[in-house]
Each structure stands twice: as structure tokens, then as C-alpha cells.
Design a protein around this motif. Structure first.
Motif, short mmCIF file in Angstrom:
data_model
loop_
_atom_site.label_atom_id
_atom_site.label_comp_id
_atom_site.label_asym_id
_atom_site.label_seq_id
_atom_site.Cartn_x
_atom_site.Cartn_y
_atom_site.Cartn_z
N ASN A 180 0.74 -1.28 0.07
CA ASN A 180 0.07 0.11 -0.01
C ASN A 180 0.93 1.32 -0.18
OD1 ASN A 180 -1.37 2.28 1.32
ND2 ASN A 180 -3.32 0.92 1.11
N ALA A 181 2.04 1.21 0.89
CA ALA A 181 2.52 2.34 1.00
C ALA A 181 3.49 2.82 -0.38
CB ALA A 181 3.64 2.07 2.12
N VAL A 182 3.82 1.46 -0.95
CA VAL A 182 4.65 1.70 -2.33
C VAL A 182 3.76 2.42 -3.40
CG1 VAL A 182 5.77 0.63 -4.34
CG2 VAL A 182 6.16 -0.01 -1.98
N ILE A 183 2.51 1.74 -3.45
CA ILE A 183 1.49 2.49 -4.56
C ILE A 183 1.06 3.78 -4.08
CG2 ILE A 183 -0.49 1.74 -5.99
CD1 ILE A 183 -0.92 -0.81 -4.74
N SER A 184 1.02 4.00 -2.84
CA SER A 184 0.89 5.27 -2.44
C SER A 184 1.65 6.47 -3.02
CB SER A 184 0.50 5.47 -0.83
OG SER A 184 -0.42 4.79 -0.29
N PHE A 224 -6.41 9.28 -5.83
CA PHE A 224 -6.64 8.23 -4.52
C PHE A 224 -7.52 7.05 -5.02
CE2 PHE A 224 -9.66 7.53 -1.13
CZ PHE A 224 -8.96 6.99 -0.11
N LEU A 225 -8.61 7.11 -5.66
CA LEU A 225 -9.66 6.24 -6.19
C LEU A 225 -8.69 5.19 -6.72
CD1 LEU A 225 -12.74 7.90 -6.81
CD2 LEU A 225 -12.39 6.44 -4.67
N ILE A 226 -7.96 5.57 -7.77
CA ILE A 226 -7.28 4.48 -8.60
C ILE A 226 -6.29 3.63 -7.61
CG2 ILE A 226 -5.58 4.38 -10.42
CD1 ILE A 226 -6.78 7.20 -11.54
N VAL A 227 -5.55 4.50 -6.90
CA VAL A 227 -4.67 3.89 -5.83
C VAL A 227 -5.48 2.81 -5.14
CG1 VAL A 227 -3.19 3.78 -3.95
CG2 VAL A 227 -2.90 5.74 -5.79
N MET A 228 -6.61 3.18 -4.52
CA MET A 228 -7.18 2.26 -3.60
C MET A 228 -7.88 0.84 -4.53
SD MET A 228 -7.13 2.91 -0.72
CE MET A 228 -8.36 1.36 -0.11
N PHE A 252 -4.88 -1.19 -5.17
CA PHE A 252 -4.52 -1.81 -3.79
C PHE A 252 -5.46 -2.93 -3.54
CE2 PHE A 252 -5.44 -2.04 0.75
CZ PHE A 252 -4.23 -2.85 1.00
N LEU A 253 -6.95 -2.88 -3.86
CA LEU A 253 -8.00 -3.94 -3.47
C LEU A 253 -7.61 -5.12 -4.14
CD1 LEU A 253 -11.65 -2.25 -3.17
CD2 LEU A 253 -9.72 -2.73 -1.21
N GLY A 254 -7.17 -4.94 -5.42
CA GLY A 254 -6.70 -6.12 -6.32
C GLY A 254 -5.65 -6.94 -5.52
N TYR A 288 -14.50 -1.70 2.52
CA TYR A 288 -13.64 -0.86 1.48
C TYR A 288 -14.64 -0.46 0.51
CZ TYR A 288 -9.18 -2.58 3.22
OH TYR A 288 -8.01 -2.88 3.84
N LEU A 289 -15.60 -1.37 -0.09
CA LEU A 289 -16.43 -0.87 -1.25
C LEU A 289 -17.28 0.41 -0.58
CD1 LEU A 289 -17.39 -4.01 -2.81
CD2 LEU A 289 -16.02 -2.37 -3.60
#
Lengths: 420, 420
Positions: free
Chosen positions: A28-32, A81-85, A88-90, A112-113
Motif C-alpha cells: 500500500n505504501a509503495v502504491i501510495s 486516490f480512488l485509482i490507488v485504492m 490496492f484492493l486487487g 472497503y467498497l
């Protein structure tokens, strides 16, 4: 009922192991960080598009009041933010997808959803507000409706509505009190409060995005501390949303700080407020979160006389720019003494003595008129510190936010142990 | 694996009984009608707000080309749709909330949440496009990213990726073929296709909203027929989204039909397209849904030479308004013969013979120049029918949509039985 509770709890807990949490958070931190870089690069790239669409504002505290700054850049932050989330969910739920012998943790997934749904709704509302200038009633009703699915998920995941009583009250009430539906009303109000409170503590370069980053980092620190508690899952959940939120907001701050090359817009303040409400509700710390909003709460309470028109409220309550000094100073509203209720005037005089407001008789052409500082924490700070540079003012307020977070930790840990 | 499948399936099915479905659908229908009335009343109330914000367009097929019509009214439709769905979720899942001895149907609930999340994202994207005029790459990438959670939910609810083979191919391939990841790529492309296809079959009063209502009602009819099948739950789910969608779109059509008092904007076409994609994917009829989009698919294929710039593409491809007759006629693009590839020109000449395009040598000042009709179904219809009134044109195209839906039912039922 007990069966259902234990089933849900074990489902939530089983959805991620301590080891899994660490790995997920690292990813998560990396994608963030990637998301933050995306925001930082996208904002200059879309500036001309925003200016062409008329999404721009004048920076009132600058010598050149005519130059336009692109407005509503929170849209970029929110979308990234939405794209990152989504990505991340994947990753977070990928382990369950690749290992289909285990039951998929639907309860956790729907948390999450629903969080993203609420946040996306507020992003839409904020952007619509920037473009259309929505009326106040929409700003109060729509966040309430948008928080409905959130409250449902809180309910079905068997969220507690029990409040722990302070030691003082226990002899009369007992250790805990189940306030039931009141708790849901409180949470719905929290969503409305959070979406609006950042919106009214705003107006100088870097303040909206800066306060968000400080408050977000404080909440994240609180979550990290609580990761070792029995409620680890809830705080892990909160962190998964907060890391991309902080990273993308920090990138926005980079462009929003003095001298601002981007304004955040209601798009950002609504998005930001709802994100805090969401993590606090689903993360089960909807009371603690308010500790991290002390400056915002003070600003809201201090603004009430003007918000409810007990005191005249001009269209802008920004500090006044003093071109000669290149400094900002507290702005004022003119009071028509004959139209004021006597008790409001009396109260203002007391507050003046306490140096909480500043009343001033006009001189020269304004002779005889009565002026009061606009009731915002920004102007109050200027009254106390004297006129200062806009950059200094923002930094002062952000340091105040940091100090109030430190106080929040003192209240939450040593002090709370005394009273609870 | 088998355990997991049966657990999910029984969870989905148990989440609503046939009796419960009927009650839920009845309640859904009532809230939908209320939502439709809300849209119908809100649009005139917010018209001045939209005009003031510069969200307006000129109606090019009218004598007075200067009068402004409010644009992006799909925002009202979409927001009311979301509100209706939030309220409906409270009702649909309320029985489980009031009866906590049963496990809450999280799998079904997350299907709703992810659907609304995708739709809300597209509403935001559409509105951002109306305000900012996004670049094409965003319009292709963002729907793909937004459909990620949808595909995840499809996967974890163990959606099939198996395609039934036509009888002709069975001796070689077998009864069914599992196309695995290809199926997911297909679904992601469906989301992108649906969001863009309605957007390019547009431009005359009432067409965007009208085609949506007709296609929506057709899909709903298909769902009602399939309610007695073994896949009842999926079709019930689709109906729960389609009823409020049809009601709110119908209200928009009321203001969008000739003479338009509201334009729908990309906000509506994206919202509408994604709604179709969502119900088709989660409702497990992602192939059948294309049958109800035959005019849109034809329009897309017919547009390809202009979309890919094989043939010059002017900024607007709307029909041309003939003020003397108060009728619209096919609009044209000028072809620069020397710049055309020879094989494109040859193909166009063949299509001209087949009356599928109209090539014309200019006369008078345009003498020697070559013109071709703009490649849209709207212009092709005008070529075949001759110039007609705008209202007649929309009605003709909507009747075509109804007829193609009738054909879809013939293909889906008697014909499919022959081949499958």
C-alpha cells in the motif's frame, strides 16, 4: 446472535494475518508513493485545462490580485486516490482470489467498497459545488444520504453502539451505556461535520491541504499504535485508506503551499472530510477522531455567531492583504449597533476583554462605526501574533495543528487512563 | 472449491426468497417513481444555477441558435439515482438487519456496493468531462480502472467464464469453452464500450435519454422473463438497478425531448453506459446485453472511418438545420481527394453504390470538391428518409431502437434455440 457475531468477527480477523497486514501495508505504501508522484506531476499538466474551463480563483492575499490560480485541484487528488485504492484492493484481496479454497472475506471487502463509495460521492458533491455553487441545504442533506451505506455496513458488521462511561459517572450509569440509535445519529452527523469543518477552516495558501496532511498523519500514527491492540483489524483498515490519502494530499500541498500554484476547492475539503469520517466510523474510533480536529472544532464554534448571522458575515472572511508590508492582517466586519441584539453585544464586549475578539471604533471617515474581527481561527491568530507574512501564518497554523495532535495523544493515552 | 461455490451460491440465493423479491421490487418501483418525479421537478429548479455556471450549450438545430440550454443535466439524474439506490438498500437489506439471527448476505451486498461505486465514478468522470473536456486517453483508461472492483466482485462471487458453443462448433470444441482471463478482458472492454457508445450516438433532442429508456426497458423485460430461470437472483439484482435508472432517465427525457429544455451531457451518457455494463456483468448477461445495443453498435462501426481519421471528421457531426424548411438534413464532410488513401476512396465508392454513404460533387463555388455525409446513423437515416423535422427524426430513431429490441428478443429466444 452470538453465532453471527463470532462468524463476522472471525471472518474479519481471518481476512488478514499480522504477517499479511505488514506485507499489505508495505505494498500500500509503495502504491501510495507512486500515487503521490502522479498527483504532483498531473496538477501542472492539467492547469491550463482547468483555467480554460473557468475553474480558477484569484489569490486575494497577493500584490497581483488579477492573476488566476486553477481551482478544484482536489479532483486530481481524489481521482488518483480512488485509482490507488482500486489497485490496492486487487493486491489486498488477491491472496483470497488466488487461493479459492478459503471463503472470500466479503465483510471486509464491503467495508472497503462502501468507504470508497462514500468518498466518491463526496468528491462528486464537492466538484459539483465548485462548479455550481450548491445551496447550503444540499451540503447538509447529501453527505447524510451518502453516509447511509456506511452506517449499514457498520451495523451489519456488528459495530458496537456502547459508550464507555467516565469513572465519575459509573456509580450511577455503570461501566458502559448502549446508546443504540443515538450512536448512528452521531456517526451521520460526524460525516456532515467532517465534510464541512475543513471547508470553513480555509482560505490561505496551503492551509486546507496542510491541515489534512497533519491530521491524517496523526490519525495514522494513532492507528499504528493501536495495531497491537485487539482491534488491530479496524486500525489496519484505516491505515490502508490513510496512506494513499496522505500521499496524494501531500502532493497537493506541494502545489498549494505559498505561493499557491493550485487551489484545492470544495472538491478537496469534502473529499478530505469524508475520508476522515469514513476511517473513523469503519475503524471504530469515531470519538477519538475528534481529538485530532481540535483547531477545526474551535474554528467552527468560534464561527458560529457569523454562520448563524448573529454577527454580520461578509462574503469573504479571509485576512486582509497589506500591500505596503506584504503581510496579512485580521479582516473585519462592520457592526450596525442599532440592529444588534443587546445580549450579543454584551457578550462580544466580554470576549473583547478576554482578547478572544477585537472590537474597534472606526476613525477618520469611519468615525463612530464599530468593527469586529471576522470570527475565524485564522484572524484570531493574526490578532494575537500581529500582521505577518502569509507563509508564516500558514506555518503557524500548521504548527498549531501539530501541537494539538500532540495534546490529543496526551488526552487519549495518559489522561484517558485517569478518567476511564 | 466446490464447498466455496456452493456456500456463495446458497448465500446469494438465500439473500432473497421469491416472495421477498416481489416485495422488494414493488418497493423499489415505488421509490423509483418518487425519484423520477424528483428529477422532473429538480431540473427546472436548477436550470438557472447551471446556466450561471456556464454549463450550457447552444441548440444548433433551431432557428434561434443563440439561446442557451442547460447542459450536463445527467448530474441530477445520476445523483437522484444514487439517492434512490441508497434508500432501497436500506429496505432490501433491512430484513436481514432486523433479523440478526441469520447471517447477513455480504456477497449480495457487495455486488450492490461495487455497482454503485462504478456508476458513481462514471458520473464523476462524465461531469469532469463536461466541465474540463478531458482527453480521449482518460476516457478510455478511467472506465477500465473503475471497472476493476466490478470484475473482482464478479470473480469472487465465482462468476462463470465459460462460453456455450454454437452447435456447429461443438464437434471440434465441445459443449462449452472456458475462456478464462479473456472473459475478464471482454467485460472490461464492455464497460469502456458502453460508456462511450451512447456518447457518440447523440446530438439531437431526446435521443440520448430516449435510447436509454428504450434499451433500459428492453433489458428490464428480458430480466423479468428470466426471473423464472435458475439465474433468478442475478436478474432480480439487475431489475433493482434498472427500475430507478429507467424512472430517472424517463424524467430526464421529458425535459430533453424536442424542444429541449435540458441537455444530458457526457455526465448522462457515461452514467447510463456504465449502468448497462454493470447490470450486464453482475447480472451474468454480458453477451446478451449487446443485442439491445444494435443501433449503437452499428453507429460505432459506421463511425470508425471518421473516428480513426480515415475520412475527415469535422468537430460536429450533427445534422444540418435547414431554416427555410424547419427541417434537418444530413451534414457532410469535405474530402480532399489527393490526401485520401486510394483504397479508402474505392471502398467509399462501393458503399455509395450500396446507398450506405452518399458521395457528392460540389456545385457552384464548391465546384469540383467532393463531399461525404458524416458517418453517423443519424445522418444515414436522413439520407434514406430525406430531410425531416428534428422531432420526427428522434422518433424515427427511437422506433428503430424499439424494433431492434424486438429483433433482439427473436434472436435471444427462438433463434438461439436453433443454434445453441
Amino acid at each position: 446472535m452470538v453465532m453471527a457475531v463470532s462468524a463476522i468477527m472471525s471472518q474479519l480477523a481471518a481476512s488478514v494475518t499480522p504477517n499479511g497486514m505488514a506485507v499489505s501495508l508495505a505494498i500500500n505504501a509503495v502504491i501510495s508513493v507512486v500515487g503521490g508522484v502522479m498527483v504532483a506531476r498531473t496538477i501542472p499538466a492539467v492547469t491550463s485545462m482547468f483555467l480554460k474551463a473557468g475553474l480558477s480563483g484569484r489569490d486575494l492575499c497577493k500584490p497581483d490580485k488579477e492573476s488566476k490560480v486553477p481551482e478544484s485541484m482536489g479532483l486530481v487528488t481524489g481521482c488518483v486516490f480512488l485509482i490507488v485504492m482500486f489497485l490496492f484492493l486487487g493486491v489486498a484481496f488477491g491472496q483470497h482470489i488466488l487461493n479459492p479454497t478459503k471463503l472470500f472475506p466479503h465483510a471486509a471487502f464491503s467495508e472497503y467498497l462502501t468507504s470508497l463509495l462514500c468518498i466518491c460521492c463526496m468528491l462528486l458533491l464537492g466538484f459539483a459545488d465548485d462548479v455550481l455553487n450548491l445551496k447550503w441545504r444540499y451540503k447538509l442533506v447529501l453527505p447524510t444520504v451518502a453516509s447511509l451505506p456506511l452506517l449499514m455496513v457498520y451495523y451489519v458488521n456488528l459495530g458496537s453502539t456502547t459508550v464507555v462511561m467516565p469513572k465519575l459517572l459509573r456509580p450511577w450509569i455503570g461501566l458502559t451505556l448502549n446508546i443504540g440509535p443515538l450512536y448512528y445519529i452521531y456517526m451521520a452527523m460526524l460525516a456532515v461535520f467532517c465534510t464541512n469543518t475543513i471547508n470553513i477552516y480555509a482560505g490561505i495558501n496551503g492551509l486546507e491541504s496542510g491541515q489534512t496532511v497533519v491530521a491524517g498523519a496523526s490519525v495514522a500514527l494513532f492507528n499504528i499504535i493501536e495495531l497491537s491492540s485487539s482491534q488491530a483489524f479496524s486500525h489496519y483498515f484505516s491505515l490502508c485508506l490513510l496512506l494513499p490519502f496522505i500521499a496524494t494530499s501531500l502532493a497537493l500541498y506541494y502545489h498549494n503551499r505559498y505561493p499557491a500554484r493550485a487551489f484545492v476547492g470544495d472538491t478537496f475539503t469534502y473529499f478530505s472530510g469524508m475520508t476522515f469520517a469514513v476511517v473513523a466510523i469503519i475503524g471504530h474510533f469515531s470519538k477519538t477522531v475528534l481529538l485530532f480536529f481540535m483547531p477545526q472544532i474551535f474554528n467552527f464554534l468560534y464561527s458560529i455567531p457569523q454562520l448563524f448571522r448573529l454577527v454580520p458575515c461578509p462574503r469573504h472572511r479571509l485576512p486582509r492583504y497589506n500591500e505596503k508590508l506584504d503581510k496579512v492582517e485580521a479582516s473585519e466586519a462592520e457592526i450596525n449597533e442599532s440592529e444588534m441584539r443587546w445580549w450579543v453585544l454584551a457578550a462580544l464586549k466580554v470576549l473583547h476583554r478576554l482578547k478572544l475578539v477585537h472590537l474597534r471604533r472606526g476613525t477618520g471617515p469611519d468615525s463612530g462605526k464599530l468593527f469586529i474581527n471576522n470570527l475565524t481561527l485564522i484572524n484570531l491568530t493574526l490578532l494575537w501574533s500581529g500582521p505577518c507574512h502569509e507563509r508564516t501564518l500558514t506555518n503557524t497554523l500548521l504548527i498549531l495543528q501539530v501541537l494539538s495532535s500532540a495534546l490529543a495523544f496526551v488526552i487519549r493515552y495518559p489522561l484517558a487512563d485517569l478518567f476511564f
